[in-house]
Design a protein around this motif. Structure first.
Motif, short mmCIF file in Angstrom:
data_model
loop_
_atom_site.label_atom_id
_atom_site.label_comp_id
_atom_site.label_asym_id
_atom_site.label_seq_id
_atom_site.Cartn_x
_atom_site.Cartn_y
_atom_site.Cartn_z
N HIS A 176 -33.63 29.64 -43.75
CA HIS A 176 -33.89 28.50 -44.62
C HIS A 176 -34.84 27.66 -43.82
N LEU A 177 -35.77 27.22 -44.59
CA LEU A 177 -36.76 26.11 -44.15
C LEU A 177 -35.83 24.94 -44.15
N ARG A 182 -30.54 16.28 -43.12
CA ARG A 182 -29.59 16.39 -43.99
C ARG A 182 -29.28 17.71 -44.66
N GLN A 183 -30.42 18.51 -44.63
CA GLN A 183 -30.01 19.95 -45.00
C GLN A 183 -29.17 20.59 -44.22
N ILE A 200 -40.42 25.69 -35.80
CA ILE A 200 -41.43 26.83 -36.30
C ILE A 200 -42.53 26.78 -35.42
N ALA A 201 -43.06 25.29 -34.89
CA ALA A 201 -44.14 25.10 -33.86
C ALA A 201 -43.35 25.67 -32.31
N TYR A 202 -44.21 26.16 -31.61
CA TYR A 202 -43.87 26.68 -30.22
C TYR A 202 -43.07 25.52 -29.43
N ASN A 203 -42.03 25.90 -28.94
CA ASN A 203 -41.20 24.89 -28.37
C ASN A 203 -40.83 25.41 -26.99
N PRO A 204 -41.72 25.20 -25.84
CA PRO A 204 -41.54 25.79 -24.56
C PRO A 204 -40.41 25.80 -23.72
N ILE A 230 -36.79 16.68 -36.95
CA ILE A 230 -37.20 17.40 -37.89
C ILE A 230 -37.89 16.65 -39.00
N SER A 231 -38.81 17.26 -39.64
CA SER A 231 -39.71 16.43 -40.84
C SER A 231 -40.56 17.55 -41.59
N ASP A 232 -41.07 17.00 -42.47
CA ASP A 232 -42.30 17.58 -43.31
C ASP A 232 -43.16 18.23 -42.37
N GLU A 233 -43.61 17.34 -41.35
CA GLU A 233 -44.71 17.47 -40.39
C GLU A 233 -44.36 18.63 -39.10
N ASP A 234 -42.88 18.54 -39.20
CA ASP A 234 -42.46 19.41 -37.88
C ASP A 234 -41.30 19.95 -38.41
N PRO A 235 -41.37 21.02 -39.37
CA PRO A 235 -40.39 21.93 -40.00
C PRO A 235 -39.71 22.60 -38.93
N TRP A 236 -38.54 23.18 -39.25
CA TRP A 236 -37.69 24.26 -38.43
C TRP A 236 -37.02 25.36 -39.34
N ILE A 237 -36.72 26.32 -38.75
CA ILE A 237 -35.95 27.37 -39.66
C ILE A 237 -34.39 27.29 -39.21
#
Length: 430
Positions: A176-177, A182-183, A200-204, A230-237
């Motif tokens: 889930h994106l 709160r999601q 989603i962005a690389y997280n070393p 976590i934001s629209d600009e920095d999404p997670w899965i």
């Protein structure tokens, strides 16, 4: 120990071990040997970037062994990369960082000025899209073994990748994106199932954090995500956590056909590579790249679950360090460069690869010392080879010390040394 203390200790350790490392290097230099390989019918000039990483060195050696001319490229930050001293490297160039606007143009200019026939990116997560831009700038004047920028973005995006794989009927975990904490806090967790969060962005630094999220402790879930940006600009899965054995693969693909393939057991911090045969995983990879008609290098991570099936958890559109398993294969260059070449896998004679300083550290500090000693005895260092020994010495006594010294002077901290990718793992790193 503070970061400064660790840096000083590592630099002192490098001085202590230098004479020990010099012995096998000098012995190898005293008996020059030619690189193993099969001479190619036509000599080509191959530009390889990502020169700090062992996988770039391995490819340079493979192309050199086939009689090709190798041009190695790296950013100025890594100008002391050990691999520039390899007998396999004919020319070395530095370029701006991948994040800088002139990066792609600088590599394209090198390709053109060196009259290169082929560009083989050994990309970092930060350079994968800019490396695809190089291909656009070259506009067919050079063969580029890399997928286009739109495909890079899709494959790197764990959510989009899962959707594409699922649309092809391939197994992936439920995902889930997530663009708001709160999601996670409000998610309706199915009974008995566990999920993990991945940026989603690389997280070393944080990529190995597999904190479990379940419906049994919502307070713990909320506490965990409260510390994440976590934001629209920095999404997670948020992905279902599949329990089982993890595997990683490397594939070099031309026009949707796998031509170089390796698969091995994996882990969160993988620095040991030995080929294993997993037909379902290979079939998954061949189906995916064939349906998309890819040309480039793609690496997939899988979990083999209790049900016996393999689930792809992510894709990295880049060279995998598993390419070191091909250290004694004579046909790597041809399989990379020639359309229609039969698929090659690591030779049965190939010894598993490791990085000796990592192995010694684990031998001294972790349990299972007998198994670790057996790994060292039966495998081979991924960097050291008798016909080309200098990169091994330079890695431990110039390349890494120069990075640590630069961090020490700048007052920056680091969390781990990674000899495999030739970097200090640090927050905000590439």
């Amino acid at each position: 120990m503070t970061s400064v203390g660790r840096s000083v200790a590592v630099l002192a350790g490098s001085l202590v071990t230098a004479p020990l490392d010099l012995v096998p290097v000098l012995a190898a230099l005293a008996r020059p040997r030619t690189a193993p390989g099969s001479p190619a019918a036509r000599r080509r000039t191959v530009v390889i970037n990502g020169g700090k990483m062992t996988k770039a060195l391995q490819l340079a050696r493979s192309f050199h062994g086939a009689g090709h001319r190798v041009v190695l490229v790296e950013s100025a930050k890594y100008r002391y990369t050990a691999h520039r001293f390899s007998r396999a490297v004919d020319v070395f160039h530095t370029v701006p960082e991948a994040s800088e606007p002139g990066y792609a143009r600088a590599i394209a200019d090198i390709v053109l000025s060196e009259r290169a026939d082929v560009f083989v990116p050994v990309s970092s997560p930060a350079s994968s899209v800019p490396d695809a831009e190089v291909g656009r700038l070259l506009d067919g004047r050079c063969d580029v073994v890399h997928v286009d920028s739109a495909t890079v973005r899709m494959l790197d995006d764990k959510v989009q990748f899962s959707k594409v794989a699922e649309s092809l009927g391939l197994r992936v975990p439920e995902s889930h994106l997530v663009t708001d904490r709160r999601q996670v806090e409000d998610f309706d967790f199915p009974d008995g199932r566990t999920y993990i969060l991945k940026r989603i962005a690389y997280n070393p630094v944080g990529r190995m954090d597999l904190t479990p999220l379940t419906g049994r402790d919502r307070a713990a879930n909320a506490a965990f995500v409260s510390g994440l940006d976590i934001s629209d600009e920095d999404p997670w899965i948020m992905q279902e956590f599949v329990t089982g054995q993890e595997y990683c693969t490397h594939s070099t693909v031309r026009n949707g056909r796998v031509q170089v393939y390796g698969c091995c057991e994996s882990s969160a911090f993988q620095i040991n590579y030995a080929m294993v045969d997993k037909p379902e995983i290979r079939s998954w990879v061949e189906h995916f790249v064939g349906e998309l008609g890819l040309t480039g290098q793609v690496s997939f991570d899988f979990i083999e679950a209790a049900d016996g099936h393999a689930y792809a958890i992510e894709c990295n559109p880049r060279t995998h360090s598993a390419i070191t398993m091909f250290h004694d294969h004579p046909d790597v260059a041809a399989a990379y460069l020639d359309d229609g070449h039969p698929v090659i896998t690591p030779l049965p004679s190939a010894r598993p690869t490791y990085w000796i300083y990592h192995e010694i550290w684990r031998l001294l500090t972790q349990p299972g010392r007998l198994a670790r000693a057996r790994t060292i005895a039966t495998g081979k260092d991924a960097v050291f080879t008798r016909w080309d020994p200098l990169p091994y010495f330079m890695l431990h006594h110039l390349h890494m010390p120069s990075l640590i010294w630069a961090n020490l002077r700048a007052g920056r901290s680091w969390s781990r040394i990674d000899f495999n990718i030739g970097k200090l793992v640090e927050a905000g790193g590439d």
